[in-house]
Design a protein around this motif. Structure first.
Motif, PDB file in Angstrom:
ATOM      1  N   PHE A 229       7.065   6.374  -9.448  1.00  0.00           N
ATOM      2  CA  PHE A 229       7.205   5.817  -7.848  1.00  0.00           C
ATOM      3  C   PHE A 229       8.163   5.374  -7.901  1.00  0.00           C
ATOM      4  CE2 PHE A 229       6.333   2.505 -11.434  1.00  0.00           C
ATOM      5  CZ  PHE A 229       7.157   1.867 -11.093  1.00  0.00           C
ATOM      6  N   ALA A 230       8.277   5.149  -6.392  1.00  0.00           N
ATOM      7  CA  ALA A 230       9.569   4.843  -5.742  1.00  0.00           C
ATOM      8  C   ALA A 230       9.211   3.210  -4.939  1.00  0.00           C
ATOM      9  CB  ALA A 230       9.649   5.587  -4.169  1.00  0.00           C
ATOM     10  N   ALA A 231      10.718   3.201  -4.206  1.00  0.00           N
ATOM     11  CA  ALA A 231      10.322   2.092  -3.566  1.00  0.00           C
ATOM     12  C   ALA A 231       9.700   0.724  -4.167  1.00  0.00           C
ATOM     13  CB  ALA A 231       9.917   1.961  -2.300  1.00  0.00           C
ATOM     14  N   GLY A 232       9.395   0.267  -5.427  1.00  0.00           N
ATOM     15  CA  GLY A 232       8.404  -0.680  -5.901  1.00  0.00           C
ATOM     16  C   GLY A 232       7.296  -1.065  -6.099  1.00  0.00           C
ATOM     17  N   GLY A 233       6.849   0.296  -4.977  1.00  0.00           N
ATOM     18  CA  GLY A 233       5.279   0.528  -5.327  1.00  0.00           C
ATOM     19  C   GLY A 233       4.287  -0.306  -4.413  1.00  0.00           C
ATOM     20  N   LEU A 234       4.941  -1.335  -3.801  1.00  0.00           N
ATOM     21  CA  LEU A 234       3.505  -1.883  -2.341  1.00  0.00           C
ATOM     22  C   LEU A 234       3.583  -1.125  -1.374  1.00  0.00           C
ATOM     23  CD1 LEU A 234       4.344  -5.588  -3.432  1.00  0.00           C
ATOM     24  CD2 LEU A 234       2.855  -3.938  -3.671  1.00  0.00           C
ATOM     25  N   ASN A 235       4.796   0.238  -1.687  1.00  0.00           N
ATOM     26  CA  ASN A 235       4.623   0.850   0.072  1.00  0.00           C
ATOM     27  C   ASN A 235       3.668   1.415   0.031  1.00  0.00           C
ATOM     28  OD1 ASN A 235       6.527   1.700  -2.879  1.00  0.00           O
ATOM     29  ND2 ASN A 235       6.476   3.788  -1.288  1.00  0.00           N
ATOM     30  N   TYR A 236       2.738   2.140  -1.208  1.00  0.00           N
ATOM     31  CA  TYR A 236       1.448   2.986  -1.181  1.00  0.00           C
ATOM     32  C   TYR A 236       0.422   2.208  -0.422  1.00  0.00           C
ATOM     33  CZ  TYR A 236       5.143   5.456  -4.539  1.00  0.00           C
ATOM     34  OH  TYR A 236       6.403   6.525  -4.998  1.00  0.00           O
ATOM     35  N   GLU A 237       0.280   0.859  -0.879  1.00  0.00           N
ATOM     36  CA  GLU A 237      -0.823   0.523  -0.274  1.00  0.00           C
ATOM     37  C   GLU A 237      -1.008  -0.024   1.155  1.00  0.00           C
ATOM     38  OE1 GLU A 237      -0.724  -3.894  -1.089  1.00  0.00           O
ATOM     39  OE2 GLU A 237      -0.932  -3.509  -3.124  1.00  0.00           O
ATOM     40  N   THR A 238       0.700  -0.554   1.283  1.00  0.00           N
ATOM     41  CA  THR A 238       1.278  -0.654   3.266  1.00  0.00           C
ATOM     42  C   THR A 238       0.389   0.606   4.644  1.00  0.00           C
ATOM     43  OG1 THR A 238       2.158  -1.783   2.035  1.00  0.00           O
ATOM     44  CG2 THR A 238       3.104  -2.300   4.297  1.00  0.00           C
ATOM     45  N   GLU A 239       1.183   1.966   3.309  1.00  0.00           N
ATOM     46  CA  GLU A 239       1.199   2.631   4.337  1.00  0.00           C
ATOM     47  C   GLU A 239      -0.089   2.889   4.730  1.00  0.00           C
ATOM     48  OE1 GLU A 239       2.366   7.375   4.072  1.00  0.00           O
ATOM     49  OE2 GLU A 239       2.912   6.472   2.437  1.00  0.00           O
ATOM     50  N   HIS A 240      -1.655   2.991   3.056  1.00  0.00           N
ATOM     51  CA  HIS A 240      -2.275   3.428   3.652  1.00  0.00           C
ATOM     52  C   HIS A 240      -3.195   2.248   4.392  1.00  0.00           C
ATOM     53  CE1 HIS A 240      -6.923   3.584   2.289  1.00  0.00           C
ATOM     54  NE2 HIS A 240      -7.296   2.314   1.859  1.00  0.00           N
ATOM     55  N   PHE A 241      -2.764   1.147   4.091  1.00  0.00           N
ATOM     56  CA  PHE A 241      -3.175  -0.532   4.946  1.00  0.00           C
ATOM     57  C   PHE A 241      -2.568   0.375   6.733  1.00  0.00           C
ATOM     58  CE2 PHE A 241      -1.481  -4.353   7.779  1.00  0.00           C
ATOM     59  CZ  PHE A 241      -3.129  -5.033   7.305  1.00  0.00           C
ATOM     60  N   CYS A 242      -1.922   0.746   6.921  1.00  0.00           N
ATOM     61  CA  CYS A 242      -1.564   0.846   8.050  1.00  0.00           C
ATOM     62  C   CYS A 242      -1.892   2.665   9.032  1.00  0.00           C
ATOM     63  CB  CYS A 242       0.903   1.607   8.196  1.00  0.00           C
ATOM     64  SG  CYS A 242       1.387  -0.225   8.235  1.00  0.00           S
ATOM     65  N   GLN A 243      -2.239   3.345   7.728  1.00  0.00           N
ATOM     66  CA  GLN A 243      -2.801   4.531   8.398  1.00  0.00           C
ATOM     67  C   GLN A 243      -4.017   4.153   8.941  1.00  0.00           C
ATOM     68  OE1 GLN A 243      -1.439   7.618   8.636  1.00  0.00           O
ATOM     69  NE2 GLN A 243      -2.983   7.758   9.430  1.00  0.00           N
ATOM     70  N   LEU A 244      -5.023   2.984   8.017  1.00  0.00           N
ATOM     71  CA  LEU A 244      -6.237   2.772   8.703  1.00  0.00           C
ATOM     72  C   LEU A 244      -5.648   2.062  10.051  1.00  0.00           C
ATOM     73  CD1 LEU A 244      -7.187   0.503   5.433  1.00  0.00           C
ATOM     74  CD2 LEU A 244      -8.174   3.014   6.439  1.00  0.00           C
ATOM     75  N   ILE A 245      -5.159   0.683  10.149  1.00  0.00           N
ATOM     76  CA  ILE A 245      -5.057   0.675  11.385  1.00  0.00           C
ATOM     77  C   ILE A 245      -4.823   1.690  12.874  1.00  0.00           C
ATOM     78  CG2 ILE A 245      -3.538  -0.209  12.366  1.00  0.00           C
ATOM     79  CD1 ILE A 245      -3.208  -2.558  10.691  1.00  0.00           C
ATOM     80  N   GLN A 246      -4.256   2.749  12.152  1.00  0.00           N
ATOM     81  CA  GLN A 246      -3.969   3.776  13.867  1.00  0.00           C
ATOM     82  C   GLN A 246      -4.593   4.707  13.924  1.00  0.00           C
ATOM     83  OE1 GLN A 246      -0.506   5.157  11.542  1.00  0.00           O
ATOM     84  NE2 GLN A 246       1.426   4.834  13.240  1.00  0.00           N
ATOM     85  N   ASP A 247      -6.009   5.044  12.335  1.00  0.00           N
ATOM     86  CA  ASP A 247      -7.007   5.280  12.896  1.00  0.00           C
ATOM     87  C   ASP A 247      -8.359   5.056  13.593  1.00  0.00           C
ATOM     88  OD1 ASP A 247      -5.968   7.323  10.845  1.00  0.00           O
ATOM     89  OD2 ASP A 247      -6.632   7.094   9.957  1.00  0.00           O
ATOM     90  N   GLY A 248      -8.442   3.392  13.230  1.00  0.00           N
ATOM     91  CA  GLY A 248      -8.775   2.243  14.246  1.00  0.00           C
ATOM     92  C   GLY A 248     -10.172   2.116  12.585  1.00  0.00           C
ATOM     93  N   LYS A 249     -10.126   1.965  11.427  1.00  0.00           N
ATOM     94  CA  LYS A 249     -10.813   1.936  10.544  1.00  0.00           C
ATOM     95  C   LYS A 249     -11.127   0.355  10.102  1.00  0.00           C
ATOM     96  CE  LYS A 249     -11.676   5.767   9.641  1.00  0.00           C
ATOM     97  NZ  LYS A 249     -13.380   6.914  10.692  1.00  0.00           N
ATOM     98  N   THR A 250     -12.561  -0.344  10.025  1.00  0.00           N
ATOM     99  CA  THR A 250     -12.198  -1.733   9.646  1.00  0.00           C
ATOM    100  C   THR A 250     -12.295  -3.023   7.906  1.00  0.00           C
ATOM    101  OG1 THR A 250     -13.968  -2.055  10.135  1.00  0.00           O
ATOM    102  CG2 THR A 250     -12.383  -2.288  12.174  1.00  0.00           C
ATOM    103  N   GLU A 251     -11.840  -1.145   7.446  1.00  0.00           N
ATOM    104  CA  GLU A 251     -12.284  -1.173   6.238  1.00  0.00           C
ATOM    105  C   GLU A 251     -11.562  -0.343   4.934  1.00  0.00           C
ATOM    106  OE1 GLU A 251     -15.615  -2.001   2.927  1.00  0.00           O
ATOM    107  OE2 GLU A 251     -16.463  -2.036   4.607  1.00  0.00           O
TER     108      GLU A 251
END
Length: 320
Positions: free
Chosen positions: A268-290
């Motif tokens: 894994f890269a960049a300490g690992g918190l990047n993966y959950e953050t990327e998922h979180f941001c993608q959900l926002i961009q996709d208009g998801k609320t969960e």
């Protein structure tokens, strides 16, 4: 780009920033914390605006906040952020107890905003590769999970030892283990916890056995013993070992009943918190609320397991 502000400038927020630098769909805006000197040090290192209050941060043009304070204030800042119209990524454990979590989830639904608990393991490349592998080469029905960690070398001033800050092994370490149990085995039907509370009023070691809809788990957490930190997931046709440190998964061994052994090694890269953050941001961009991975139901179940564990050793926090 999803514009993100940070509430809380302690240890975990620095790891978050390490990961955020690798997230292409996120933009850091600035930070606020209860201690002004921490904000100044943080923004001197990472840039961005040093906001003078949480309200000022939430009134800015950010889209979302990462809440990195101690658990004692997660409910307060999550509520402030949602009422300000901002999506929330909240560090684990999501709240102090289920009684705090329910109104926050209800508010997120009312406001049509995303609330996601920051639970990193399922987003790591190794864990995702494991899940993909098991689709075509399963280990049968999973009915047992064993996982834990005990970290004996933390400095005495570490926030995990703060009673007022909602410290202790159950709240600081066990969230990872209950995630694994709840995800693979379903809702908890029965739980037994043994542990001891030290002079600092937080639990220093605990062992937990639980019965779930699909099977059983044995978990442990603590600070005064040195534990191994791996995880075992057992099914009817084989078992999985997620090697230490299992909550930052990289190496996975799958041993089948027919003698086959499959090894997955996914750095894994960049300490690992990047993966959950990327998922979180993608959900926002996709208009998801969960999140479909860290669902609200899963956060509820994890919180309920923490509540039950604390109740069984008599650990109550201020205000409970």
């Amino acid at each position: 780009m999803v514009k993100i502000g940070i509430i809380g400038c302690g240890r975990i927020s620095h790891r978050f920033m390490q990961g955020l630098a690798a997230v292409v769909n996120a933009q850091y805006v600035g930070a606020w914390a209860r201690r002004a000197e921490n904000v100044q040090e943080f923004t001197a290192k990472y840039g961005g605006t040093a906001f003078s209050s949480a309200e000022e941060l939430l009134a800015s043009d950010i889209d979302a906040v990462y809440i990195a304070t101690l658990p004692d204030s997660h409910a307060h800042y999550s509520t402030l952020a949602l009422n300000a119209g901002k999506h929330v990524l909240c560090e684990k454990p999501s709240m102090v107890n289920l009684q705090q979590l329910e109104p926050v989830l209800a508010l997120a639904k009312q406001k049509n905003l995303l609330f996601m608990e920051g639970m990193k393991p399922p987003f790591f490349p190794a864990y995702r590769k494991l899940r993909e592998h098991l689709i075509n080469d399963p280990i049968g029905d999973v009915a047992y999970v064993r996982a834990g960690s005990s970290v004996a070398d933390l400095p005495p001033d570490h926030p995990n030892f703060s009673y007022e800050g909602i410290g202790g092994g159950i709240m600081a370490i066990l969230p990872y283990e209950v995630f694994l149990a709840a995800e693979w085995l379903g809702n908890t039907l029965e739980m037994q916890t043994l542990g001891h509370i030290a002079d600092n009023k937080v639990d220093m070691f605990a062992i937990i056995q639980s019965r779930h809809e699909k099977g059983y788990s044995q978990l442990y957490c603590g600070f005064d013993l040195h534990g191994k930190g791996d995880a075992l997931i057992a099914g009817t046709q084989g078992h999985i070992t997620i090697h230490k440190n299992w909550w930052n998964p990289q190496k996975v061994t799958i041993e089948y009943l027919d003698g086959r052994i499959v090894t997955l090694d996914e750095p894994f890269a960049a300490g690992g918190l990047n993966y959950e953050t990327e998922h979180f941001c993608q959900l926002i961009q996709d208009g998801k609320t969960e999140s479909p991975i860290i669902t609200h139901h899963l956060s509820r179940e994890m919180m309920r397991m923490l509540d039950l564990s604390r109740a069984q050793i008599g650990l109550r926090f201020p205000g409970e």
